[in-house]
Design a protein around this motif. Structure first.
Motif, PDB file in Angstrom:
ATOM      1  N   LEU A  13      19.605  39.239  56.513  1.00 25.13           N
ATOM      2  CA  LEU A  13      19.587  39.896  57.818  1.00 25.13           C
ATOM      3  C   LEU A  13      20.888  40.649  58.070  1.00 25.13           C
ATOM      4  O   LEU A  13      20.880  41.774  58.594  1.00 25.13           O
ATOM      5  CB  LEU A  13      19.357  38.871  58.920  1.00 25.13           C
ATOM      6  N   GLY A 289      19.295  33.831  62.354  1.00 25.10           N
ATOM      7  CA  GLY A 289      18.446  34.877  62.904  1.00 25.10           C
ATOM      8  C   GLY A 289      19.042  35.527  64.136  1.00 25.10           C
ATOM      9  O   GLY A 289      19.458  34.841  65.063  1.00 25.10           O
ATOM     10  N   PHE A 293      14.627  39.471  64.741  1.00 26.17           N
ATOM     11  CA  PHE A 293      14.846  39.747  63.319  1.00 26.17           C
ATOM     12  C   PHE A 293      13.555  39.845  62.520  1.00 26.17           C
ATOM     13  O   PHE A 293      13.479  40.594  61.533  1.00 26.17           O
ATOM     14  CB  PHE A 293      15.771  38.687  62.711  1.00 26.17           C
ATOM     15  N   ASP A 294      12.527  39.108  62.926  1.00 26.52           N
ATOM     16  CA  ASP A 294      11.277  39.144  62.165  1.00 26.52           C
ATOM     17  C   ASP A 294      10.613  40.512  62.227  1.00 26.52           C
ATOM     18  O   ASP A 294       9.928  40.923  61.279  1.00 26.52           O
ATOM     19  CB  ASP A 294      10.314  38.067  62.679  1.00 26.52           C
ATOM     20  N   PRO A 298      11.321  42.524  58.376  1.00 26.40           N
ATOM     21  CA  PRO A 298      10.176  41.652  58.082  1.00 26.40           C
ATOM     22  C   PRO A 298      10.139  41.150  56.647  1.00 26.40           C
ATOM     23  O   PRO A 298       9.494  40.126  56.376  1.00 26.40           O
ATOM     24  CB  PRO A 298       8.970  42.546  58.385  1.00 26.40           C
ATOM     25  N   SER A 303      12.422  35.777  57.788  1.00 27.62           N
ATOM     26  CA  SER A 303      11.447  36.458  58.645  1.00 27.62           C
ATOM     27  C   SER A 303      10.032  36.067  58.259  1.00 27.62           C
ATOM     28  O   SER A 303       9.188  35.784  59.119  1.00 27.62           O
ATOM     29  CB  SER A 303      11.616  37.969  58.539  1.00 27.62           C
ATOM     30  N   ARG A 304       9.772  36.065  56.954  1.00 33.23           N
ATOM     31  CA  ARG A 304       8.428  35.694  56.496  1.00 33.23           C
ATOM     32  C   ARG A 304       8.111  34.251  56.877  1.00 33.23           C
ATOM     33  O   ARG A 304       6.984  33.942  57.300  1.00 33.23           O
ATOM     34  CB  ARG A 304       8.312  35.899  54.986  1.00 33.23           C
TER      35      ARG A 304
END
Length: 320
Positions: A13, A289, A293-294, A298, A303-304
């Motif tokens: 990230l 995070g 952030f997701d 992604p 995120s996953r």
């Protein structure tokens, strides 16, 4: 050295933050709101709608105080059986976004679970301060429940959910439904929700000038919504659900949040207080995070994992 240094960002990230900052700066100030509102709608949304076999319909309904608002309805072509309903409230810090923001995350459930997705276009602050946003959202929920048969929704299986400000408004709508004896919600999905106008937690102080949606941004959003009432005793629990003294009687609630974002501490506290009141809550704090952030990164492993965990919970709620 700071008394409370911020937790580090996840390495994947952190590496993406420079690119993210070109789209979304860490700090939102009031004069930036008009420009940020000009951001284009996701050009891929129509393709996602088509890919899940959904059709999109718009309705104009009565919002707060009788004003007209719009809802978007997504359901399978030829949908007839009463299935679960997802009532979606978009994010944007109470000042940005529209009913199309974030619906992509929920559209796959139209195909996989026969869900009907309703997304509400609530009016934004500062032009429409509290109580307009949360009351618009509640009016949309009441309309959805009242028209469940025609929409193809089982009224006992409505889930309310949203991200960021949409998560906070979802929490507020859930409290309103409880206190007004309104629609009986199946569950509440609060994705890194914006819950506390006071902006004084440790995580609020840790996140300043970094990541996405820092402490100054939080002041911008809450000041737009509440004006001079922000931080005073004159704030409704429906506007700022972290202020609710009683969190009993709520439906099962899912909360997720990053460890390196402003909302971490208020979200953890909200889940803890649901448990203290004898309720059901599932809480996930994702290490490293930043806010949202997701959606911004992604492809990152964290995120996953976040999205998969959230979707598994939502699947369970939709299947029961």
């Amino acid at each position: 050295m700071l008394a409370n240094p911020a937790p580090p960002f996840d390495p994947e990230l952190a590496a993406a933050l420079a690119v993210v900052a070109e789209r979304i700066p860490p700090t939102l100030t009031p004069e930036m709101i008009p420009l940020m509102r000009q951001a284009p709608r996701d050009p891929g949304l129509d393709d996602v709608v088509a890919s899940v076999g959904a059709v999109h319909e718009e309705r104009t309904i009565a919002g707060y105080d009788g004003a007209e608002i719009v809802v978007s309805i997504y359901r399978s072509a030829g949908h007839s059986l009463a299935g679960p309903g997802i009532y979606h409230i978009h994010g944007g810090g109470m000042v940005l976004g529209d009913r199309f923001s974030g619906v992509q995350s929920f559209l796959p459930f139209v195909a996989s679970h026969g869900a009907v997705l309703v997304s509400v276009e609530y009016r934004l602050a500062p032009e429409f301060p509290d109580p307009v946003p949360v009351e618009d959202c509640y009016a949309g929920l009441v309309w959805t429940a009242a028209n469940a048969a025609e929409l193809g929704i089982d009224p006992s299986r409505i889930i309310v959910g949203g991200a960021s400000a949409g998560g906070g408004l979802s929490a507020g709508v859930t409290l309103l439904a409880r206190d007004r004896h309104g629609p009986a919600l199946k569950a509440s999905l609060l994705i890194y929700p914006m819950l506390d106008d006071r902006n004084e937690t440790i995580s609020c102080h840790q996140i300043q000038g970094v990541g996405v949606w820092d402490r100054t941004s939080n002041f911008t959003g809450w000041n737009a919504l509440l004006g001079d009432r922000r931080g005073t005793d004159d704030v409704s629990i429906y506007a700022a659900p972290a202020r609710a003294a009683d969190l009993s009687g709520l439906p099962p609630t899912f909360i997720d949040v990053g460890s390196a974002e402003v909302f971490r501490d208020e979200d953890v506290a909200y889940a803890s207080r649901i448990w203290a009141a004898g309720g059901v809550a599932e809480l996930h704090v994702w290490p490293g995070g930043f806010h949202g952030f997701d959606g911004f990164v992604p492809q990152a492993q964290v995120s996953r994992a976040m999205v998969e965990t959230r979707n598994r919970w939502l699947s369970r709620m939709l299947e029961t």
